[in-house]
Design an enzyme around this catalytic site. Structure first.
Site, mmCIF file in Angstrom:
data_model
loop_
_atom_site.group_PDB
_atom_site.id
_atom_site.type_symbol
_atom_site.label_atom_id
_atom_site.label_comp_id
_atom_site.label_asym_id
_atom_site.label_seq_id
_atom_site.Cartn_x
_atom_site.Cartn_y
_atom_site.Cartn_z
ATOM 1 N N PHE A 170 -22.612 -56.075 27.122
ATOM 2 C CA PHE A 170 -23.218 -56.671 26.085
ATOM 3 C C PHE A 170 -22.617 -58.252 25.697
ATOM 4 O O PHE A 170 -21.210 -58.019 25.321
ATOM 5 C CB PHE A 170 -23.590 -56.123 24.542
ATOM 6 C CG PHE A 170 -24.517 -56.951 23.888
ATOM 7 C CD1 PHE A 170 -26.045 -56.897 24.017
ATOM 8 C CD2 PHE A 170 -24.100 -57.612 22.841
ATOM 9 C CE1 PHE A 170 -26.740 -57.547 23.131
ATOM 10 C CE2 PHE A 170 -24.838 -58.215 21.815
ATOM 11 C CZ PHE A 170 -26.062 -58.347 22.065
ATOM 12 N N ARG A 222 -23.814 -67.318 18.094
ATOM 13 C CA ARG A 222 -24.487 -68.152 19.124
ATOM 14 C C ARG A 222 -24.035 -69.432 19.223
ATOM 15 O O ARG A 222 -23.927 -69.979 20.318
ATOM 16 C CB ARG A 222 -26.136 -68.650 18.381
ATOM 17 C CG ARG A 222 -26.842 -67.529 18.630
ATOM 18 C CD ARG A 222 -28.390 -68.019 18.098
ATOM 19 N NE ARG A 222 -29.543 -67.027 17.498
ATOM 20 C CZ ARG A 222 -30.265 -66.357 18.473
ATOM 21 N NH1 ARG A 222 -29.946 -66.224 19.640
ATOM 22 N NH2 ARG A 222 -30.999 -65.538 17.880
ATOM 23 N N GLU A 272 -34.636 -69.397 30.910
ATOM 24 C CA GLU A 272 -34.281 -68.244 30.211
ATOM 25 C C GLU A 272 -32.765 -68.276 30.192
ATOM 26 O O GLU A 272 -32.048 -68.376 30.961
ATOM 27 C CB GLU A 272 -34.748 -66.914 30.751
ATOM 28 C CG GLU A 272 -36.041 -66.374 30.062
ATOM 29 C CD GLU A 272 -35.619 -65.811 28.785
ATOM 30 O OE1 GLU A 272 -34.774 -66.265 27.804
ATOM 31 O OE2 GLU A 272 -36.202 -64.576 28.524
ATOM 32 N N ASP A 273 -32.209 -67.724 29.194
ATOM 33 C CA ASP A 273 -30.824 -67.309 28.865
ATOM 34 C C ASP A 273 -30.320 -66.063 29.845
ATOM 35 O O ASP A 273 -29.415 -66.005 30.571
ATOM 36 C CB ASP A 273 -30.452 -67.220 27.505
ATOM 37 C CG ASP A 273 -31.384 -66.337 26.603
ATOM 38 O OD1 ASP A 273 -32.363 -65.660 27.276
ATOM 39 O OD2 ASP A 273 -31.292 -66.063 25.527
ATOM 40 N N ASP A 317 -32.396 -59.160 31.630
ATOM 41 C CA ASP A 317 -31.760 -57.807 31.688
ATOM 42 C C ASP A 317 -32.706 -56.926 32.276
ATOM 43 O O ASP A 317 -32.677 -56.714 33.560
ATOM 44 C CB ASP A 317 -31.867 -57.676 30.058
ATOM 45 C CG ASP A 317 -30.909 -56.529 29.672
ATOM 46 O OD1 ASP A 317 -30.196 -55.889 30.672
ATOM 47 O OD2 ASP A 317 -30.788 -55.891 28.580
#
Ligand code: IMP
Ligand code: MG
Length: 193
Positions: free
Chosen positions: A163, A176, A110-111, A114
């Site tokens: 963020f 991206r 996973e990136d 959170d």
């Protein structure tokens, strides 16, 4: 020391970036270390790397090239039902894996973790398919926002509650393709593209 925004950054992006948080070289160095550790841990096991599109695109590509044992890879695609159901970590599978997980050594890539809700939901789903083992490799962790207690076996970087964009991570589908991790200027959030 303040990290400079690379000269190759497209002008429309450069205008929106407040600062560089993690430079390309630092990302690549850490991913190489993660790959070396995974190679050692999974020697002889032919692990199956599983990723969720699209955010994991670059991390998966670079991590796999840093793993020096035979492996397989597969992807799934999901969407959150709505802002309300997202709170419960409910997701809809748009494209499922093609590979059966039964008896496989699965590494879920996973990136970002959170709240952990998305990851928690997907891990339950994959665990129900009876893999021989199931571990998590995450590039970024924002521990301060965690709702579900998930400790990834392999972790790249801990991030503050900010963020971020770049290296696969987007804001309204943009940024991206930045090779580094950046923080957007506050005005960008006030006027979505
Ligand atoms: P959660 O753990 O269920 O809250 O969701 C994590 C997902 O939210 C990640 O896979 C990203 O797609 C997205 N996300 C969380 N934080 C960021 C960020 O800082 N930038 C871009 N996407 C983010
Ligand atoms: Mg994601």
């Amino acid at each position: 020391m303040k990290k400079t925004i690379p000269a190759t950054t497209p002008e429309p992006y450069a205008r929106d970036i407040a600062r560089v948080l993690i430079e390309e070289e630092a990302l690549q160095q850490r991913i190489a270390e993660m790959g070396a550790i995974i190679s050692r841990d999974y020697e002889g096991k032919r692990p199956l790397f599983v990723g969720v599109l699209k955010g994991v695109l670059f991390f998966m590509a670079d991590l796999l090239r840093a793993v020096h044992i035979p492996l397989e890879v597969d992807f799934m695609s999901i969407s959150s039902y709505s802002p309300e159901t997202r709170d419960h970590g409910m997701v809809r599978i748009i494209k499922d894996l093609e590979t059966p997980l039964e008896g496989r050594h699965v590494i879920f890539v996973e990136d970002m973790i959170d709240t952990g809700l998305t990851l928690g939901y997907l891990l339950r789903l994959l665990a129900a398919r009876n893999p021989a083992s199931l571990e998590v490799a995450v590039l970024f962790d924002k521990p301060s926002r965690r709702i579900l207690n998930i400790q990834p076996r392999y972790l790249g970087f801990r991030l503050p509650d900010l963020f971020v964009v770049g290296y696969g991570l987007d804001y309204h589908e943009l940024y991206r393709n930045l090779p580094f991790i950046g923080v957007l200027k506050p005005n960008v959030f006030r006027s979505p593209p």
